[in-house]
Design an enzyme around this catalytic site. Structure first.
Site, PDB file in Angstrom:
ATOM      1  N   ASP A 199       0.877  -1.162   0.048  1.00 26.04           N
ATOM      2  CA  ASP A 199      -0.049   0.044   0.107  1.00 26.04           C
ATOM      3  C   ASP A 199       0.883   1.128  -0.016  1.00 26.04           C
ATOM      4  OD1 ASP A 199       0.881  -0.053   2.477  1.00 26.04           O
ATOM      5  OD2 ASP A 199      -0.925  -0.062   3.546  1.00 26.04           O
ATOM      6  N   SER A 200       2.234   1.253  -0.005  1.00 24.48           N
ATOM      7  CA  SER A 200       3.009   2.043  -0.147  1.00 24.48           C
ATOM      8  C   SER A 200       2.890   2.769  -1.429  1.00 24.48           C
ATOM      9  CB  SER A 200       4.520   1.816  -0.018  1.00 24.48           C
ATOM     10  OG  SER A 200       4.759   0.629  -0.932  1.00 24.48           O
ATOM     11  N   ASP A 237      -1.133  -6.528  -0.448  1.00 23.55           N
ATOM     12  CA  ASP A 237      -1.314  -5.513   0.844  1.00 23.55           C
ATOM     13  C   ASP A 237      -2.856  -5.288   1.153  1.00 23.55           C
ATOM     14  OD1 ASP A 237      -0.074  -4.696   3.022  1.00 23.55           O
ATOM     15  OD2 ASP A 237       1.422  -3.410   1.887  1.00 23.55           O
ATOM     16  N   LYS A 280      -1.162  -9.401   2.809  1.00 27.73           N
ATOM     17  CA  LYS A 280      -0.584  -9.044   4.225  1.00 27.73           C
ATOM     18  C   LYS A 280      -1.469  -8.175   4.798  1.00 27.73           C
ATOM     19  CE  LYS A 280       2.890  -5.826   3.900  1.00 27.73           C
ATOM     20  NZ  LYS A 280       2.210  -4.869   4.907  1.00 27.73           N
ATOM     21  N   GLU A 292      -1.531  -5.762   8.715  1.00 33.49           N
ATOM     22  CA  GLU A 292      -0.827  -4.973   9.801  1.00 33.49           C
ATOM     23  C   GLU A 292      -1.056  -5.074  11.282  1.00 33.49           C
ATOM     24  OE1 GLU A 292       0.887  -1.491   6.929  1.00 33.49           O
ATOM     25  OE2 GLU A 292       0.270  -1.000   8.866  1.00 33.49           O
ATOM     26  N   GLU A 294       9.445  -4.298  10.536  1.00 32.06           N
ATOM     27  CA  GLU A 294       9.790  -3.175  10.011  1.00 32.06           C
ATOM     28  C   GLU A 294      10.331  -2.038  11.072  1.00 32.06           C
ATOM     29  OE1 GLU A 294       8.169   0.746   7.002  1.00 32.06           O
ATOM     30  OE2 GLU A 294       6.957  -1.211   7.264  1.00 32.06           O
TER      31      GLU A 294
END
Length: 289
Positions: free
Chosen positions: A52-53, A91, A121, A123, A190
């Site tokens: 999602d970056s 993501d 993925k 978070e 991260e």
């Protein structure tokens, strides 16, 4: 690849587990479109994350939060069409899985069915552990993500390293263990001190991919646009630039613009020509009008 080199086999979760056991580092890179997918495939990476970056690197948002499921699916489909060998991770964007197991499953199923991802993925720890468990229960492989989690960076005090006190480090480790216990196939950690990763590794059986988490992880991931110098934004401390493609691109486009304005481009070699007799006949046809 040399003429005698064996063709690469498609990467699987089993082959990544073998890499972990052998201490063979896993290479993961983000990609957001078809050309970048082809580039990282040809470069021989093991895994590709459509992160999602993309919200910031290719869509122009100020954070990862605004990007939608449909936007992420569009990008992920493009990447899927460019890959054959690496594992593909999609993501799940902010707001698409947190509220309930049902929402998480519905969103993840879209990424599997419509975009062809191998894993999704999600978070954080906390309630995300329940979401991970629900996804695994319906047969969707999951990558967990702990430490700095960009979707909730505001709550963490911004884009800053996590786990810098013993208590905070223990919280990161507890989240990681809970995600493994929930059935996650892999973990991204991260922006944590290297000591946290080193302490965590003996406790995990699943592959761990680090980003700004030191060298003890089983593999590393970087953003495509960061490592190639394409993104015109601030880079985190852990980013290493392996090229300066933005500078090269600006120079190339600037040269093109100068040649157009100066009448240099296009030259005769860049155009097409009619056979002489056809050009003459066209003149005759126009004259009759």
């Amino acid at each position: 690849m040399s003429a005698h080199a064996a063709p690469r086999k498609r990467v699987t979760l089993a082959s990544l587990a073998t890499k972990k056991e052998a201490g063979d580092p896993i290479v993961m890179v983000t990609a957001y479109d078809h050309p970048s997918a082809q580039i990282v495939e040809d470069a021989g990476v093991d895994m590709v994350l459509v992160g999602d970056s993309a919200a910031m690197t290719v869509l122009g948002y100020e954070s990862t939060v605004p990007v939608t499921v449909d936007e992420m699916l569009m990008l992920t489909k493009a990447v899927r069409r460019g890959l054959t060998i690496p594992l593909l991770v999609g993501d799940l964007p902010f707001g698409s899985y947190e509220a309930s197991d049902e929402l998480a499953i519905a969103t993840a199923q879209r990424f599997v069915k419509e975009a062809g991802v191998d894993l999704v993925k999600i978070e954080r720890g906390g309630s995300t552990v329940d979401r991970a468990r629900a996804l695994v229960r319906v047969g969707i492989p999951v990558v967990g993500h702990v430490g700095l989690t960009p979707q909730t960076a505001t709550a963490l005090g911004g884009y800053r390293a996590q786990g810098r006190t013993a208590e905070a480090a223990l919280a990161v480790i507890d989240d990681a263990l809970a995600l493994q216990d929930a059935g996650c196939s892999m973990l991204v950690i991260e922006a944590v001190p290297s000591e946290v990763t080193a302490a965590l590794m003996p406790l995990l059986d699943i592959p761990v991919i680090g980003i700004g988490a030191g060298a003890d992880a089983d593999g590393q991931v970087l953003v495509f646009h960061d490592l190639l110098g394409l993104y015109d934004g601030g880079a985190a401390k852990f980013v290493k630039r392996y090229a300066a493609l933005r500078d090269a691109a600006v120079a190339g486009v600037s040269e093109y613009a100068a040649e157009v304005r100066g009448g240099v481009y296009p030259g005769a070699e860049h155009g097409y020509a009619m056979p002489a007799d056809e050009a003459a006949r066209l003149g005759e046809l126009l004259a009759r009008r």
